[in-house]
Write an enzyme that holds these catalytic residues in place. Structure first.
Site, PDB file in Angstrom:
ATOM      1  N   HIS A  51      -3.782 -12.573   4.711  1.00  0.00           N
ATOM      2  CA  HIS A  51      -3.611 -11.290   5.387  1.00  0.00           C
ATOM      3  C   HIS A  51      -4.985 -10.697   5.651  1.00  0.00           C
ATOM      4  O   HIS A  51      -5.999 -11.219   5.155  1.00  0.00           O
ATOM      5  CB  HIS A  51      -2.752 -10.333   4.538  1.00  0.00           C
ATOM      6  CG  HIS A  51      -3.281 -10.107   3.156  1.00  0.00           C
ATOM      7  ND1 HIS A  51      -4.433  -9.412   2.903  1.00  0.00           N
ATOM      8  CD2 HIS A  51      -2.817 -10.522   1.947  1.00  0.00           C
ATOM      9  CE1 HIS A  51      -4.650  -9.380   1.606  1.00  0.00           C
ATOM     10  NE2 HIS A  51      -3.690 -10.064   0.990  1.00  0.00           N
TER      11      HIS A  51
HETATM   12  P1  TYD Z   1      -1.219  -8.824  -2.436  1.00  0.00           P
HETATM   13  O1  TYD Z   1      -2.363  -7.975  -1.997  1.00  0.00           O
HETATM   14  O2  TYD Z   1      -0.267  -9.271  -1.365  1.00  0.00           O
HETATM   15  O3  TYD Z   1      -1.784 -10.116  -3.200  1.00  0.00           O
HETATM   16  P2  TYD Z   1      -2.572 -11.379  -2.623  1.00  0.00           P
HETATM   17  O4  TYD Z   1      -3.281 -10.942  -1.382  1.00  0.00           O
HETATM   18  O5  TYD Z   1      -3.511 -11.770  -3.713  1.00  0.00           O
HETATM   19  O6  TYD Z   1      -1.608 -12.454  -2.349  1.00  0.00           O
HETATM   20  O7  TYD Z   1      -0.469  -8.068  -3.597  1.00  0.00           O
HETATM   21  C1  TYD Z   1       0.574  -8.675  -4.323  1.00  0.00           C
HETATM   22  C2  TYD Z   1       1.519  -7.591  -4.829  1.00  0.00           C
HETATM   23  O8  TYD Z   1       0.833  -6.686  -5.688  1.00  0.00           O
HETATM   24  C3  TYD Z   1       2.147  -6.756  -3.718  1.00  0.00           C
HETATM   25  O9  TYD Z   1       3.510  -6.562  -4.037  1.00  0.00           O
HETATM   26  C4  TYD Z   1       1.427  -5.440  -3.785  1.00  0.00           C
HETATM   27  C5  TYD Z   1       0.976  -5.345  -5.224  1.00  0.00           C
HETATM   28  N1  TYD Z   1      -0.331  -4.657  -5.341  1.00  0.00           N
HETATM   29  C6  TYD Z   1      -0.370  -3.363  -5.824  1.00  0.00           C
HETATM   30  O10 TYD Z   1       0.666  -2.753  -6.161  1.00  0.00           O
HETATM   31  N2  TYD Z   1      -1.587  -2.742  -5.938  1.00  0.00           N
HETATM   32  C7  TYD Z   1      -2.731  -3.355  -5.586  1.00  0.00           C
HETATM   33  O11 TYD Z   1      -3.827  -2.754  -5.692  1.00  0.00           O
HETATM   34  C8  TYD Z   1      -2.673  -4.684  -5.056  1.00  0.00           C
HETATM   35  C9  TYD Z   1      -3.911  -5.414  -4.632  1.00  0.00           C
HETATM   36  C10 TYD Z   1      -1.450  -5.300  -4.968  1.00  0.00           C
END
Ligand code: TYD
Length: 136
Positions: A51
């Site tokens: 993303h």
């Molecule tokens: P995501 O940013 O999609 O993880 P990655 O990019 O590493 O695959 O985040 C995964 C999950 O965690 C999503 O449900 C949102 C949650 N999240 C939070 O609640 N707070 C945060 O600061 C972050 C980074 C993620």
């Protein structure tokens, strides 16, 4: 290195009792830290990310172990950065498509972010991302 991306070597205080590194916002990294999170217990073979952020800037450090960060500016420049030292970090400006993979066993990724968490800041669709950056 892609525009705005910066692999930053952090201060390292060498000591026979163990080394120490540190980060000051707006000094070693070019933004104010609003949020910190970390990624750990990543199963083998898993990819994270895939993303971009509209506004968030990040600084990513392999505090332990190693992993790859693949950055794509949406304009044909794709670079893989291998992080494997706790005194190096990768500055990722906003509007970069990122994937993290190749996590080693017991790796620990520390991420400093310039913004609060907001799902609205994410671009999850790659074609939408390319269109987003082409309108600059
Ligand atoms: P995501 O940013 O999609 O993880 P990655 O990019 O590493 O695959 O985040 C995964 C999950 O965690 C999503 O449900 C949102 C949650 N999240 C939070 O609640 N707070 C945060 O600061 C972050 C980074 C993620």
């Amino acid at each position: 290195m892609q525009t705005g991306v910066n692999l930053i070597k952090l201060p390292k205080v060498l000591d026979s009792r163990g080394n120490l590194s540190f980060i000051e916002e707006n000094n070693h990294i070019p933004f104010s830290i609003r949020r910190t999170f970390w990624i750990y217990d990543v199963p083998g073979g898993v990819r994270r990310g895939a993303h971009a952020y509209r506004e968030s800037e990040e600084f990513i450090i392999a505090l332990s172990g190693s992993f790859d960060v693949i950055l794509d500016d949406g304009k044909g420049n794709i670079t893989t950065y291998h992080l494997n030292r706790s005194y190096y970090g990768l500055y990722v400006p906003k509007k970069m498509w990122r994937v993290m993979d190749n996590f080693s066993t017991n790796s620990l990724a520390l991420v400093l972010s310039s913004t609060d968490y907001s799902e609205d800041d994410y671009v999850f669709d790659y074609e939408e991302f390319k269109s987003f950056v082409s309108h600059e």
